[in-house]
Scaffold this motif. Structure first.
Motif, mmCIF file in Angstrom:
data_model
loop_
_atom_site.group_PDB
_atom_site.id
_atom_site.type_symbol
_atom_site.label_atom_id
_atom_site.label_comp_id
_atom_site.label_asym_id
_atom_site.label_seq_id
_atom_site.Cartn_x
_atom_site.Cartn_y
_atom_site.Cartn_z
ATOM 1 N N ILE A 1 0.856 -1.115 0.044
ATOM 2 C CA ILE A 1 0.057 -0.007 -0.209
ATOM 3 C C ILE A 1 0.999 1.180 0.111
ATOM 4 N N GLY A 2 0.858 1.916 -0.997
ATOM 5 C CA GLY A 2 1.696 3.197 -0.999
ATOM 6 C C GLY A 2 2.860 2.901 -2.125
ATOM 7 N N SER A 3 3.136 3.934 -2.974
ATOM 8 C CA SER A 3 4.342 3.730 -4.094
ATOM 9 C C SER A 3 5.255 4.901 -3.958
ATOM 10 N N GLY A 4 5.666 5.434 -2.905
ATOM 11 C CA GLY A 4 6.746 6.015 -2.592
ATOM 12 C C GLY A 4 7.872 5.394 -2.198
ATOM 13 N N PRO A 5 8.927 5.857 -1.971
ATOM 14 C CA PRO A 5 10.187 5.077 -1.836
ATOM 15 C C PRO A 5 10.214 3.716 -1.077
ATOM 16 N N ARG B 1 -1.175 8.433 -10.428
ATOM 17 C CA ARG B 1 0.049 8.082 -11.037
ATOM 18 C C ARG B 1 0.759 7.358 -10.009
ATOM 19 N N VAL B 2 2.032 6.623 -10.028
ATOM 20 C CA VAL B 2 2.732 6.065 -9.184
ATOM 21 C C VAL B 2 3.892 6.970 -8.950
ATOM 22 N N GLY B 3 4.376 6.825 -7.528
ATOM 23 C CA GLY B 3 5.651 7.508 -7.200
ATOM 24 C C GLY B 3 5.409 8.063 -5.666
ATOM 25 N N ILE C 1 13.934 3.899 2.020
ATOM 26 C CA ILE C 1 14.364 2.684 1.001
ATOM 27 C C ILE C 1 14.764 1.609 1.978
ATOM 28 N N ALA C 2 15.539 2.059 2.998
ATOM 29 C CA ALA C 2 16.036 0.938 4.074
ATOM 30 C C ALA C 2 15.117 0.211 4.679
ATOM 31 N N GLU C 3 14.026 0.894 5.079
ATOM 32 C CA GLU C 3 12.747 0.563 5.583
ATOM 33 C C GLU C 3 12.166 -0.649 4.758
ATOM 34 N N GLY C 4 12.146 -0.084 3.666
ATOM 35 C CA GLY C 4 11.307 -1.041 2.462
ATOM 36 C C GLY C 4 11.978 -2.253 2.415
ATOM 37 N N ARG C 5 13.320 -2.094 2.337
ATOM 38 C CA ARG C 5 14.392 -3.445 1.925
ATOM 39 C C ARG C 5 14.227 -4.019 3.029
ATOM 40 N N SER C 6 14.275 -3.612 4.542
ATOM 41 C CA SER C 6 13.953 -4.549 5.507
ATOM 42 C C SER C 6 12.752 -5.180 5.865
#
Ligand code: SF4
Length: 481
Positions: A150-154, A178-180, A454-459
Motif C-alpha cells: 500500500i503506497g508507491s513512495g520510496p 500516478r505511481v511515485g 528505502i532502507a525500511e522498504g528493504r528491511s
C-alpha cells in the motif's frame, strides 16, 4: 583503495548549477547536464578507504561507499553500479534528494571538506542508465505467494522490488492517479525530473511488479478485501497528516498546506493543467517552515513568478551569536541548509512565529502577522514589542507531518496498534500486531529521509519473505527496535 594521495592532491568540487537567471525560467534540474562526469574520478580519488569507514555507518542503507568510490576513480562504471545497487534500489533518487548523512560522517570532514559521496553516487547511476546496464532482474522462479504493497513512495517501491525479485507476486496500490507517492507529487521537477521515476517503474513492471493506481485502501478496497486476496500486506502509506497552524485567520483563502500547493504544480509538469490552480504568480508568498518541503515551495514560487518569497523558521539561525550552537564533527547544519532554491532569492526570517493571518473583505489572505521568539527557560517565547506584519497573498504551511492518515479507515480496518508517536507499531521484523501485515517507511518511522524510507522498504521485504517462506536471503539494513 582509490588514489592514496587523492585527498592531498584534489580539493572538493561539486556539480555545477545552471545560472539562477536561466534555471528559474524552467523546471528542469538545476545542474548543468554532464558537468559531473569530467570531475568525478578525481573526486572519488579523495576517498581514503578508511579502516573504519564512518560513511558506511552514516548511511541507513549501509552503502558500500569506499568500494564504489574506488570503482568510480578507476572509471569502472559497471562494477561501481553493481556495488551501488547491492545496497540501494534507487540510487538516482538518493543521489538527488538525500541530504547525505554519509558526507556528514565522512572522516575526511575532520580537517577537510568531505568526499562528494552524493555526486559520485548520482554519476555512477546516471552513467549506468545511459550505458544500458540497468536492466530488469525478473525472478527465475515464482514462489506462488502474493503480496499487496500500500503506497508507491520510496519505501513501498523498495519493498515491492525486493519482494518481486524474491519471486513473490506483488501488487502496489497507490491512491493517486500516478505511481511515485511523494517522489511524484511532493518533489518538484527542478530537484528530480520525473523521468527518473518513470524508467524505474518500467524496470519494475518488466520484473513483474503490478501497479494499481487510483485505489485507496480503506475506502475503495477494504482491509478485509486485501487480506482475502493476498498472503501478506506491506503498509507504506507514508505519514501524510500535515501539521497545521491553528492561528486566527487560518481559514482565509490563499492559506494552503504545502502538500496542496506542490502537487498541483507537479501536475502542471505532468501535463494535467496549463497553470496551477494555486499559483504564486504576481503574489507575495510566505512559506512557513524552514525544512526541505519549505525550500521546495520557495523554488516553486520563484518559478511561478512570485512578486516576493519569504520563508519563516521558528528556530534561531545556528551560530547566531544570541543562540550559539556548537557544531563539532560530524557537522550537519540542519537548520541553515542552503538549497538550490535559496540560492535563487527570497528572504529567510529566523526566530519568527506567526501570530495570525489578516485578509480582505472577500476573505483572501493579505497579511501575515509575526513576532520574534527566543528561548526563555528552554521554551520558545514571544518577545514583547517585536510584532509586525508582512504582505502575504499566498501562504504555504510546510511544518512537517504528524503521522499516517487515519481518515480512510485503514488503521481501524486492519485493527492496527499505534506507537506513542501515533505511527503504526511494528516488531523487529517490521510486522504489525496483525500477523501478515507489515509496515515500512514514514507510516511506521514517522516523517523521515528518503534514504530511511528505502532502507525500511528493504528491511520490511525481508520480514515479509521470512513470514511467507520461513527464511530469507534478502538484506535487512535496519531494524526498528
Ligand atoms: Fe572514504 Fe570518507 Fe568513507 Fe573514509 S569516511 S571511506 S574518506 S567516503
Amino acid at each position: 583503495m582509490a588514489d592514496p594521495k587523492g585527498f592531498l592532491t584534489h580539493g572538493r568540487e561539486v556539480a555545477t548549477s545552471r545560472p539562477v537567471g536561466e534555471r528559474v525560467k524552467d523546471w528542469n534540474e538545476v545542474y548543468v547536464p554532464g558537468s559531473l562526469l569530467p570531475i568525478i574520478s578525481k573526486q572519488a580519488s579523495r576517498c581514503m578507504d578508511c579502516g573504519i569507514p564512518f560513511c558506511h555507518n552514516g548511511c541507513p542503507l549501509g552503502n558500500l561507499i569506499p568500494e564504489w568510490n574506488d570503482y568510480a576513480y578507476r572509471e569502472d562504471w559497471t562494477e561501481a553500479s553493481e556495488r551501488l545497487h547491492a545496497t540501494n534500489n534507487f540510487p538516482e533518487f538518493t543521489g538527488r534528494l538525500c541530504p547525505a548523512p554519509c558526507e556528514s560522517a565522512c572522516v575526511l570532514g575532520i580537517n577537510q571538506s568531505p568526499v562528494t559521496i552524493k555526486n559520485v553516487e548520482v554519476s555512477i547511476i546516471d552513467k549506468a542508465w545511459d550505458s544500458g546496464t540497468v536492466r530488469p532482474q525478473a525472478p527465475e522462479r515464482l514462489s506462488g505467494k502474493t503480496v499487496a504493497v500500500i503506497g508507491s513512495g520510496p519505501a513501498g517501491l523498495a519493498a515491492a522490488q525486493q519482494l518481486t525479485r524474491a519471486g513473490h507476486t506483488v501488487a502496489v496500490y497507490e491512491r493517486a492517479d500516478r505511481v511515485g507517492g511523494l517522489l511524484r507529487y511532493g518533489i518538484p521537477e527542478f530537484k528530480m525530473e520525473k523521468r527518473h521515476i518513470n524508467r524505474r517503474i518500467e524496470q519494475m513492471r518488466a520484473e513483474g511488479t503490478r501497479f494499481r493506481t487510483g485505489v485507496e485502501i480503506g475506502r475503495d478496497l477494504t482491509a478485509t478485501d486485501l487480506r482475502k486476496r493476498y498472503d501478506a500486506v506491506v503498509i507504506a502509506a507514508g505519514a501524510t497528516t500535515a501539521r497545521d497552524l491553528p492561528a486566527p485567520g487560518r481559514e482565509l483563502k490563499g492559506v494552503h498546506q504545502a502538500m496542496e500547493y506542490l502537487p498541483l504544480s507537479n501536475k502542471v509538469q505532468e501535463g494535467d493543467y496549463v497553470t496551477s490552480p494555486i499559483s504564486a504568480e504576481g503574489k507575495h508568498v510566505v512559506v512557513i517552515g524552514g525544512g526541505d518541503t519549505g525550500a521546495d515551495c520557495v523554488g516553486t514560487a520563484h518559478r511561478q513568478g512570485a512578486a516576493s518569497v519569504t520563508q519563516l523558521e521558528i528556530m534561531p539561525r545556528p551560530n547566531d551569536e544570541r543562540h550559539p550552537v556548537s557544531q563539532p564533527w560530524p557537522t550537519f547544519p540542519i537548520l541553515y541548509k542552503v538549497t538550490s532554491a535559496h540560492e535563487e532569492g527570497g528572504e529567510r526570517i529566523y526566530s519568527a512565529s506567526t501570530t495570525h493571518f489578516e485578509g480582505d473583505e472577500d476573505g483572501n489572505v493579505q497579511w501575515l502577522h509575526l513576532a520574534e521568539v527566543e528561548f526563555v527557560d528552554g521554551k520558545l517565547t514571544q518577545k514583547p514589542g517585536t510584532e509586525r506584519k508582512i504582505p502575504a497573498q499566498l501562504i504555504t504551511l510546510a511544518m512537517g507531518f504528524t503521522g499516517t492518515d487515519q481518515q480512510n479507515g485503514l488503521v481501524e480496518q486492519f485493527g492496527l496498534e499505534l506507537d506513542q508517536r501515533g505511527n503504526i507499531a511494528r516488531d523487529a521484523e517490521f510486522q504489525t500486531n496483525v500477523p501478515g501485515v507489515f509496515v515500512a517507511g514514514d507510516a511506521g518511522r514517522g516523517q523521515s529521509l528518503i534514504v530511511w524510507a528505502i532502507a525500511e522498504g528493504r528491511s520490511a521485504a525481508r520480514g515479509v519473505d521470512r513470514y511467507l517462506t520461513g527464511a530469507s536471503d534478502l538484506p535487512a539494513p535496519i531494524c526498528p527496535t
